[in-house]
Design a protein around this motif. Sequence first.
Motif, short mmCIF file in Angstrom:
data_model
loop_
_atom_site.label_atom_id
_atom_site.label_comp_id
_atom_site.label_asym_id
_atom_site.label_seq_id
_atom_site.Cartn_x
_atom_site.Cartn_y
_atom_site.Cartn_z
N ARG A 87 0.81 -1.22 0.00
CA ARG A 87 0.00 0.00 0.00
C ARG A 87 0.84 1.26 0.00
O ARG A 87 0.35 2.36 0.19
N GLY A 88 2.13 1.13 -0.17
CA GLY A 88 3.03 2.28 -0.20
C GLY A 88 3.76 2.43 1.11
O GLY A 88 3.40 1.83 2.12
N GLY A 89 4.79 3.21 1.11
CA GLY A 89 5.58 3.44 2.30
C GLY A 89 7.05 3.29 2.01
O GLY A 89 7.48 3.27 0.86
N LEU A 90 7.82 3.18 3.07
CA LEU A 90 9.28 3.11 2.94
C LEU A 90 9.73 1.75 2.42
O LEU A 90 9.29 0.71 2.91
N GLU A 91 10.63 1.79 1.47
CA GLU A 91 11.23 0.55 0.98
C GLU A 91 12.22 0.04 2.01
O GLU A 91 12.74 0.81 2.82
N TRP A 92 12.47 -1.26 1.98
CA TRP A 92 13.49 -1.84 2.84
C TRP A 92 14.28 -2.85 2.04
O TRP A 92 13.82 -3.36 1.03
N ASP A 93 15.52 -3.09 2.48
CA ASP A 93 16.40 -4.05 1.84
C ASP A 93 16.20 -5.43 2.46
O ASP A 93 15.96 -5.56 3.66
N PRO A 126 -4.90 2.05 -2.14
CA PRO A 126 -3.45 2.16 -1.99
C PRO A 126 -3.07 3.58 -1.55
O PRO A 126 -3.80 4.53 -1.81
N ALA A 127 -1.95 3.67 -0.89
CA ALA A 127 -1.44 4.98 -0.49
C ALA A 127 -1.10 5.77 -1.75
O ALA A 127 -0.70 5.20 -2.76
N PRO A 128 -1.26 7.09 -1.71
CA PRO A 128 -0.92 7.88 -2.89
C PRO A 128 0.55 7.78 -3.21
O PRO A 128 1.38 7.65 -2.31
N ARG A 129 0.86 7.80 -4.48
CA ARG A 129 2.26 7.70 -4.91
C ARG A 129 2.95 9.04 -4.72
O ARG A 129 2.38 10.09 -4.95
N CYS A 130 4.18 8.97 -4.31
CA CYS A 130 5.00 10.17 -4.15
C CYS A 130 5.67 10.47 -5.49
O CYS A 130 6.37 9.60 -6.04
N ALA A 131 5.48 11.67 -6.00
CA ALA A 131 6.05 12.04 -7.30
C ALA A 131 7.58 12.05 -7.26
O ALA A 131 8.23 11.67 -8.24
N VAL A 132 8.16 12.45 -6.13
CA VAL A 132 9.62 12.47 -6.02
C VAL A 132 10.16 11.05 -6.04
O VAL A 132 11.12 10.74 -6.74
N GLN A 190 13.43 9.45 1.41
CA GLN A 190 12.49 8.70 2.23
C GLN A 190 12.63 9.05 3.71
O GLN A 190 11.63 9.16 4.42
N ARG A 191 13.85 9.25 4.17
CA ARG A 191 14.03 9.63 5.57
C ARG A 191 13.46 11.01 5.84
O ARG A 191 12.85 11.25 6.88
N GLN A 192 13.61 11.93 4.89
CA GLN A 192 13.14 13.30 5.10
C GLN A 192 11.63 13.43 4.88
O GLN A 192 10.96 14.11 5.64
N ALA A 193 11.11 12.78 3.86
CA ALA A 193 9.71 13.00 3.49
C ALA A 193 8.73 11.96 4.03
O ALA A 193 7.56 12.27 4.19
N HIS A 194 9.20 10.75 4.30
CA HIS A 194 8.26 9.68 4.62
C HIS A 194 8.52 9.00 5.97
O HIS A 194 7.94 7.95 6.25
#
Length: 108
Positions: free
Chosen positions: A36-42, A64-70, A101-105
């Motif tokens: 549903r969107g969010g931070l990626e992880w390794d 789904p969570a809205p997509r981040c354009a950046v 991702q750290r700054q925006a999400h």
Amino acid sequence: MAMAFRIGDIVVDARTGKIGQLMGREGPDVQLRPVRGGLEWDCPKEAIRAPEPTELLARPAGPPAPRCAVCAAIKDQRREAEAQGDARRMGDAAARMGVHQRQAHAHE
């Protein structure tokens, strides 16, 4: 026999049981994103597996969570660099994604 997964496949991180969408490959790891969107992880590529039908049914419903354009723009740049075999630009895109991702999400 190891199963071959493609970008976009829904997989399970067997270490945690989290379900994610396969977003990319970087060295020995793959990058997963919550469906549903969010931070990626390794995740080590050896630690992903196909989800069981019951795991897919247990996922929370909803839009789904809205997509981040950046995020989308950085991913496009990384894919373009990967297609051209440009490891430096791929690494730059991965670094930009981490910072973004750290700054925006961070609080999603």
